[in-house]
Each structure stands twice: as C-alpha cells, then as structure tokens.
Design an enzyme around this catalytic site. Structure first.
Site, PDB file in Angstrom:
ATOM      1  N   GLU A 142       0.836  -1.220   0.000  1.00  0.00           N
ATOM      2  CA  GLU A 142       0.000   0.000   0.000  1.00  0.00           C
ATOM      3  C   GLU A 142       0.861   1.256   0.000  1.00  0.00           C
ATOM      4  O   GLU A 142       1.177   1.787   1.067  1.00  0.00           O
ATOM      5  CB  GLU A 142      -0.934   0.011   1.229  1.00  0.00           C
ATOM      6  CG  GLU A 142      -1.837   1.239   1.282  1.00  0.00           C
ATOM      7  CD  GLU A 142      -2.642   1.363   2.577  1.00  0.00           C
ATOM      8  OE1 GLU A 142      -2.309   0.680   3.555  1.00  0.00           O
ATOM      9  OE2 GLU A 142      -3.585   2.166   2.594  1.00  0.00           O
ATOM     10  N   LYS A 155      -2.543  -1.991  -3.035  1.00  0.00           N
ATOM     11  CA  LYS A 155      -3.585  -1.145  -2.429  1.00  0.00           C
ATOM     12  C   LYS A 155      -3.235   0.301  -2.748  1.00  0.00           C
ATOM     13  O   LYS A 155      -2.121   0.747  -2.472  1.00  0.00           O
ATOM     14  CB  LYS A 155      -3.652  -1.380  -0.918  1.00  0.00           C
ATOM     15  CG  LYS A 155      -4.670  -0.481  -0.206  1.00  0.00           C
ATOM     16  CD  LYS A 155      -5.075  -1.019   1.157  1.00  0.00           C
ATOM     17  CE  LYS A 155      -5.976  -0.041   1.888  1.00  0.00           C
ATOM     18  NZ  LYS A 155      -6.583  -0.589   3.097  1.00  0.00           N
TER      19      LYS A 155
END
Ligand code: 5MM
Length: 344
Positions: free
Chosen positions: A190, A232
C-alpha cells in the site's frame, strides 16, 4: 478453505497457493475491511466519536464490525491490527478463527508505522523490516493468511514526493513482499498517495504513476512474484486543501489511466483505500472506477479495502454504547451492501 503452509515449506509449495489466495481476496465480487488501526490511530478515531479508548473498548470496536451478521456475503478478508489476532469476540472465539470459519480471510498489518526521513524530513518512511521474519512466523501461527504494509507518499507542488523517498519506500515495500511470500502469506503493498495538499487531480494521477513505476522496477530487481501480490492504492483525486470535488467519472478516468500505465497485468488484484473521502464519495467513485476498468478491459480484478468509509456511519451511531450496537451494525451492513454493489 485457506491453505496453511509451514514456514519452512513455503518455497517447496511454490507460489500457486498464494496466487489462489490473493485472487480469491480480490476477485470474488467481495472486498476487504481495513480494521488495522494501530493503538494511536484507534484512540484518535474513537475519541472523535466521544469514545474513551482502552484495550477492552478497542476489542468491542473490532467486535462491532466482525460480529455483524452476514458480513461474509460482502467481505473476502479483514486486515487486522496485530493485537486483534489474539483477542476474542463476544462469542468467546478468537477473532481469526471465527472469521476463517465464516470464509473471511484474516490478514494483518505488519508495518510498524512511519517516521520522518533523514534525507527529506518533510516526508515519511515506514519501519518494520528488522524483526519481520520472526513476527511473520507468529502471525501465521495465529491464523493470518495475508499481510499489509503501508507507505505514505506526500505531494507538495512539484517538489514532493522526492525521488529518494519514493525509492526508499519502494525498496522497503519490495523487501517486505519478498519476506511475506517466503513465509507463505500474501502481501498487500500500500503506497498511499495522500489526499492532503493543494495539488490538482492531474498531479495526483502523475504521482500515482511515478510511485507505482518506481515500486515495480524495484520489485523486478528483487524478483518478487507479481502474481501473488495485491496492490492497495489511493484514487486520483484533487488535494483536500483545494475546494474541488471531482466527479466520479473524472476520478475514474484518471485513476484507471494511471494504473493501466504503471501496474503490470500479472498482479493478483488492486484494492482501493478510501483516504478521507465520505462514504458516499468512496462508493460513487468505486462504482465509476469499476465501470471504467471494465470498458478499458483492465487486466486485474479491482475491489475495495476501506477503513473509514465503511466504519464511519456505524461509529457515529455506536458511540461506544451497548444499546446502540444493533443500529450501528445495521448501518455498517447497509454501507457494505452499497460498496459491494458498486463493483458490478
Ligand atoms: C485503518 O487505518 C490503517 C492503519 O493506519 P495506522 O497504521 O496509521 O494506524 C490504514 O493503513 C488503512 O488500512 C488504509 O489507509 C485505508 O484506510 P482508509 O480509511 O483510507 O480507507
């Protein structure tokens, strides 16, 4: 349903099982709940709803969401904070066990948070690699089948992000991914491009491209398997300090274009964070992104991995009070239905 691979056997099994787990997290028409708020974030979050945090209040906070009936219809996985792995719900079952029994894969955030970078003090670097192998072994024994590491990328005009911050964060994400795959779990990477700032949407789009391109070049250098990892990401949005609300179609066009330009087709899937959008914005933007991705024949499955956009309405009703649990759970389920419906 979720294969447990002993640490020492992970290489023997190869990546096939991991690819299947990663794919099932992203492509089942369901999504992820990010319930991995660290103690500090959970304390601040609860305080903003007038709730005084304590270990027991954090447990109740998790149980409010995990104990909601029917969430397995909409959730493929939940990202937990490490302390939650060893806690029990009001049903007296360990959270990872009760989630897995309902077909929801338990995952865990494994980064240890951020600190200012020495070379560029206005930017942040994420820590947690030092004792990662030992912690991964423990998390796996506790039932985690996937993990997440968050890097924070700040935009400031054309100055930030700096090349050094992008590269160091990418390097750490790549080392994290390699360790996690070796331990037989799926990594979610992420690199969050923050909403905060005075930038326009075009700048956010360009920074997403630069961030992902840097990340994938380092992943290739370290020969990280792309088919068993999940990305992400933030959506391409105008900065929160300018008074511009992007239309869902604008967000979708720039987000999908940025990802098509920079994320290889082999990745198992892309999941979105909500990043400070309202629940309605995060739902409408996801619907437009899913539609745009379909019309562009995007190669990877897409879904949600929201924290605030899924939890906000329920927390506002709950206020930490037992008598509000049923209404708060109903609001959570209602938002989950809307966000899931946005995918089709
Ligand atoms: C829930 O917040 C997560 C953990 O943050 P801290 O380590 O600061 O406590 C965060 O990683 C979260 O998973 C993502 O940012 C997505 O959350 P939002 O609220 O943006 O959907």
């Amino acid at each position: 349903m979720y294969t447990t691979i002993p640490h020492s056997h992970a290489k023997l099994y190869g990546m096939t099982d991991l690819v299947a787990v990663a794919r099932s997290l992203c492509s089942s028409g369901k999504g992820l709940l990010a319930a991995d708020e660290s103690v500090h974030t959970a304390t601040t979050r609860l305080a903003s709803y007038g709730i005084a945090a304590s270990p027991e209040m954090r447990r109740k906070f998790r149980d409010l969401f995990f104990g909601t009936e029917d969430v397995e219809r909409y959730l493929s996985g939940i990202i937990l904070f490490s302390e939650t792995l060893s806690e029990k719900g009001d049903d007296a079952k360990l959270f990872p066990e009760s989630l897995a029994a309902r077909g929801i894969a338990p995952g865990v955030k494994v980064d240890l948070g951020t600190e200012p970078m020495q070379e560029s003090p206005q930017e942040l670097i994420t820590n947690g690699l030092l004792d990662l192998p030992e912690r991964l072994g423990a998390y796996k024994k506790q039932g985690a089948v996937f993990t997440k590491w968050r890097a924070v990328i700040r935009i400031d005009g054309d100055e930030l992000p700096s090349t050094v911050a992008l590269h160091e964060n990418a390097k750490r994400l790549a080392h994290y991914a390699k360790e996690v795959q070796g331990a037989g779990m799926v990594p979610i990477l992420e690199p969050e491009v923050l909403l905060e700032g005075r930038h326009g949407r075009a700048r956010a789009r360009a920074v997403i491209v630069e961030t992902m391109s840097t990340l994938f070049s380092v992943l290739d250098e370290l020969s990280v398997d792309k088919a068993s990892l999940i990305i992400k990401t933030a959506m391409a949005l105008s900065g929160s300090a300018i008074a511009k609300i992007d239309s869902p179609e604008e967000v979708a066009e720039d987000t999908v274009a940025a990802l098509l330009e920079s994320v290889p087709r082999q990745v198992a899937g892309i999941v979105f964070l909500s990043g400070g959008q309202t629940p309605d914005q995060a739902t409408a933007n996801l619907a437009a992104i899913a539609k745009r991705a379909r019309s562009a024949n995007a190669p990877w499955p897409l879904t949600f991995s929201y924290a605030r956009a899924l939890q906000e309405e329920a927390l506002a009703i709950w206020k930490g009070k037992e008598e509000n649990v049923p209404a708060a759970r109903a609001a959570f389920l209602d938002r989950l239905k809307k966000v899931s419906a946005a995918l089709v």
